[in-house]
Design a protein around this motif. Structure first.
Motif, PDB file in Angstrom:
ATOM      1  N   PRO A  65       0.812  -1.233   0.000  1.00 52.23           N
ATOM      2  CA  PRO A  65       0.000   0.000   0.000  1.00 52.23           C
ATOM      3  C   PRO A  65       0.839   1.274   0.000  1.00 52.23           C
ATOM      4  CG  PRO A  65      -0.863  -1.559   1.595  1.00 52.23           C
ATOM      5  CD  PRO A  65       0.440  -2.112   1.107  1.00 52.23           C
ATOM      6  N   TRP A  66       1.966   1.260   0.728  1.00 49.81           N
ATOM      7  CA  TRP A  66       2.833   2.432   0.750  1.00 49.81           C
ATOM      8  C   TRP A  66       3.508   2.637  -0.594  1.00 49.81           C
ATOM      9  CZ3 TRP A  66       2.155   5.845   4.338  1.00 49.81           C
ATOM     10  CH2 TRP A  66       1.682   5.461   5.583  1.00 49.81           C
ATOM     11  N   ILE A  68       2.237   1.796  -3.493  1.00 48.37           N
ATOM     12  CA  ILE A  68       1.199   2.321  -4.387  1.00 48.37           C
ATOM     13  C   ILE A  68       0.975   3.804  -4.125  1.00 48.37           C
ATOM     14  CG2 ILE A  68      -1.265   2.199  -4.930  1.00 48.37           C
ATOM     15  CD1 ILE A  68      -1.029  -0.858  -4.473  1.00 48.37           C
ATOM     16  N   LEU A  69       0.935   4.190  -2.854  1.00 50.35           N
ATOM     17  CA  LEU A  69       0.774   5.607  -2.513  1.00 50.35           C
ATOM     18  C   LEU A  69       1.954   6.431  -3.026  1.00 50.35           C
ATOM     19  CD1 LEU A  69      -1.034   7.639  -0.989  1.00 50.35           C
ATOM     20  CD2 LEU A  69       0.386   7.188   1.029  1.00 50.35           C
ATOM     21  N   PHE A  72       1.573   6.931  -6.699  1.00 53.39           N
ATOM     22  CA  PHE A  72       0.576   7.961  -6.990  1.00 53.39           C
ATOM     23  C   PHE A  72       1.186   9.358  -6.874  1.00 53.39           C
ATOM     24  CE2 PHE A  72      -2.552  10.973  -5.296  1.00 53.39           C
ATOM     25  CZ  PHE A  72      -3.401  11.059  -6.387  1.00 53.39           C
ATOM     26  N   PHE A  73       1.892   9.605  -5.773  1.00 56.97           N
ATOM     27  CA  PHE A  73       2.510  10.920  -5.598  1.00 56.97           C
ATOM     28  C   PHE A  73       3.631  11.146  -6.613  1.00 56.97           C
ATOM     29  CE2 PHE A  73       0.518  10.810  -1.350  1.00 56.97           C
ATOM     30  CZ  PHE A  73      -0.151  12.023  -1.432  1.00 56.97           C
TER      31      PHE A  73
END
Length: 129
Positions: A65-66, A68-69, A72-73
């Motif tokens: 999840p980190w 993927i985040l 995104f950024f």
């Protein structure tokens, strides 16, 4: 390979990419989403290559999840970078990258409690001068 060589190779690669991105924006397309699509194709290719080499099970991690985040950024950062490249020369835009390393250093110090040595502080002051 030492970390110094890796750091210099990273800077060289980012410089080449900045010039190529600027060239693509000026000669072929003013649409930043074309560069985004191009980068996505290369990302999928290299991620598939990594998955084939290390095995798909090695990519299963609690950090997903980190990651993927962060992706995104990173995508938002790329869009703003290309938007600036469309308006300003690559040499001017890449000069601002100096502050990227300063920001990363300060975040490492505040978030991860990394230690600063005198050489780090002198380097920051030299870059700011």
């Amino acid at each position: 390979m030492t970390w110094v060589l890796a750091a210099f190779l990273s800077v060289i690669c980012w410089g080449i990419i900045g010039i190529l991105d600027s060239y693509l924006l000026r000669k072929f397309s003013k649409n930043i989403f074309v560069l985004s699509w191009n980068q996505s194709i290369w990302s999928v290719f290299f991620l598939s290559l990594i998955a084939a080499v290390v095995g798909i099970d090695a990519l299963k991690t609690s950090w997903l999840p980190w990651l993927i985040l962060g992706g995104f950024f990173g995508y938002i950062g790329d869009l703003s970078y290309w938007s600036f490249l469309r308006r300003v020369e690559a040499s001017v835009v890449n000069t601002a990258w100096v502050f990227h390393s300063l920001l990363i250093s300060l975040l490492g110090w505040t978030v991860f409690s990394e230690t600063f040595y005198l050489s780090h502080i002198l380097g920051i002051l030299l870059v700011m001068a």
